[in-house]
Design a protein around this motif. Structure first.
Motif, PDB file in Angstrom:
ATOM      1  N   LEU A  12      22.347 -16.181  37.383  1.00  0.00           N
ATOM      2  CA  LEU A  12      20.962 -16.425  36.978  1.00  0.00           C
ATOM      3  C   LEU A  12      20.294 -15.155  36.489  1.00  0.00           C
ATOM      4  O   LEU A  12      19.517 -15.174  35.535  1.00  0.00           O
ATOM      5  CB  LEU A  12      20.173 -17.044  38.139  1.00  0.00           C
ATOM      6  N   ASN A  13      20.601 -14.039  37.121  1.00  0.00           N
ATOM      7  CA  ASN A  13      20.024 -12.768  36.702  1.00  0.00           C
ATOM      8  C   ASN A  13      20.522 -12.390  35.308  1.00  0.00           C
ATOM      9  O   ASN A  13      19.753 -11.884  34.487  1.00  0.00           O
ATOM     10  CB  ASN A  13      20.337 -11.670  37.718  1.00  0.00           C
TER      11      ASN A  13
ATOM     12  N   ALA B  96      17.459 -13.761  28.422  1.00  0.00           N
ATOM     13  CA  ALA B  96      16.194 -14.348  27.974  1.00  0.00           C
ATOM     14  C   ALA B  96      15.155 -13.251  27.726  1.00  0.00           C
ATOM     15  O   ALA B  96      14.402 -13.313  26.745  1.00  0.00           O
ATOM     16  CB  ALA B  96      15.681 -15.354  29.009  1.00  0.00           C
ATOM     17  N   VAL B  97      15.096 -12.254  28.583  1.00  0.00           N
ATOM     18  CA  VAL B  97      14.172 -11.130  28.402  1.00  0.00           C
ATOM     19  C   VAL B  97      14.491 -10.403  27.097  1.00  0.00           C
ATOM     20  O   VAL B  97      13.600 -10.110  26.292  1.00  0.00           O
ATOM     21  CB  VAL B  97      14.231 -10.163  29.613  1.00  0.00           C
TER      22      VAL B  97
ATOM     23  N   PHE C  76      11.777 -10.320  24.065  1.00  0.00           N
ATOM     24  CA  PHE C  76      11.175  -9.058  23.628  1.00  0.00           C
ATOM     25  C   PHE C  76      11.717  -8.610  22.272  1.00  0.00           C
ATOM     26  O   PHE C  76      11.023  -7.924  21.522  1.00  0.00           O
ATOM     27  CB  PHE C  76      11.303  -7.983  24.707  1.00  0.00           C
ATOM     28  N   GLY C  77      12.931  -9.011  21.935  1.00  0.00           N
ATOM     29  CA  GLY C  77      13.431  -8.745  20.577  1.00  0.00           C
ATOM     30  C   GLY C  77      12.616  -9.528  19.551  1.00  0.00           C
ATOM     31  O   GLY C  77      12.206  -8.991  18.511  1.00  0.00           O
ATOM     32  N   LEU C  78      12.370 -10.810  19.853  1.00  0.00           N
ATOM     33  CA  LEU C  78      11.542 -11.646  18.981  1.00  0.00           C
ATOM     34  C   LEU C  78      10.128 -11.084  18.885  1.00  0.00           C
ATOM     35  O   LEU C  78       9.561 -10.998  17.788  1.00  0.00           O
ATOM     36  CB  LEU C  78      11.512 -13.087  19.505  1.00  0.00           C
ATOM     37  N   LYS C  79       9.567 -10.671  20.018  1.00  0.00           N
ATOM     38  CA  LYS C  79       8.206 -10.113  20.027  1.00  0.00           C
ATOM     39  C   LYS C  79       8.138  -8.864  19.163  1.00  0.00           C
ATOM     40  O   LYS C  79       7.214  -8.691  18.354  1.00  0.00           O
ATOM     41  CB  LYS C  79       7.781  -9.803  21.466  1.00  0.00           C
TER      42      LYS C  79
END
Length: 147
Positions: free
Chosen positions: A94-95, A101-102, A106-109
């Motif tokens: 899960l980590n 996902a992080v 943040f790449g998309l952001k």
């Protein structure tokens, strides 16, 4: 240094034997009196109270130690359960998914905000109107206004 005569030695021997016999008799009387006194003390209310207090204290210690042993056994069982819980959950997987996902978010952001920056290059990273004007981005409609 003078030597003792045979008579003096004999007298010393008799005297020492009499002394030792008297001491033994006195010591025996003392020991008998001590035993009698101790036996009498064991019949007193104070001795009975001491016995009751000692017994109560020992019983309380035994109860406390038993309860402590029970609690320690529960703690050991819980520690084993916790360890099993740690091994049974897929936190590592899960980590890793969370990290992915992080990174994706943040790449998309970063890319989205870079695109907005690109649309407004004249004000991107400019923090005052004076700086904006100094860089030549402000063109007043009426250049003849108050100087």
């Amino acid at each position: 240094m003078s030597r003792l005569t045979p008579e003096q030695k004999a007298q010393n021997k008799v005297r020492t034997a009499a002394r030792d016999a008297t001491f033994r008799a006195r010591k025996k009387a003392f020991q008998t009196a001590m035993k009698t006194a101790e036996a009498a003390l064991e019949q007193t209310p104070e001795h009975k109270a001491l016995t009751i207090a000692n017994d109560a204290l020992e019983a309380a210690r035994v109860r406390r130690n038993q309860r402590e042993d029970e609690l320690r056994a529960q703690i050991r069982a819980l520690e084993i359960e916790i360890e099993g819980l740690r091994k049974s959950t897929a936190l590592d997987d899960l980590n890793e998914k969370r990290k992915d996902a992080v990174d994706a978010y943040f790449g998309l952001k970063r890319n989205t905000l870079a695109a907005v920056d690109a649309q407004f290059p004249d004000v991107s990273h400019i923090y005052s109107a004076a700086q904006w004007e100094a860089l030549g981005h402000y063109k007043p409609e009426n250049e003849n206004s108050v100087s």
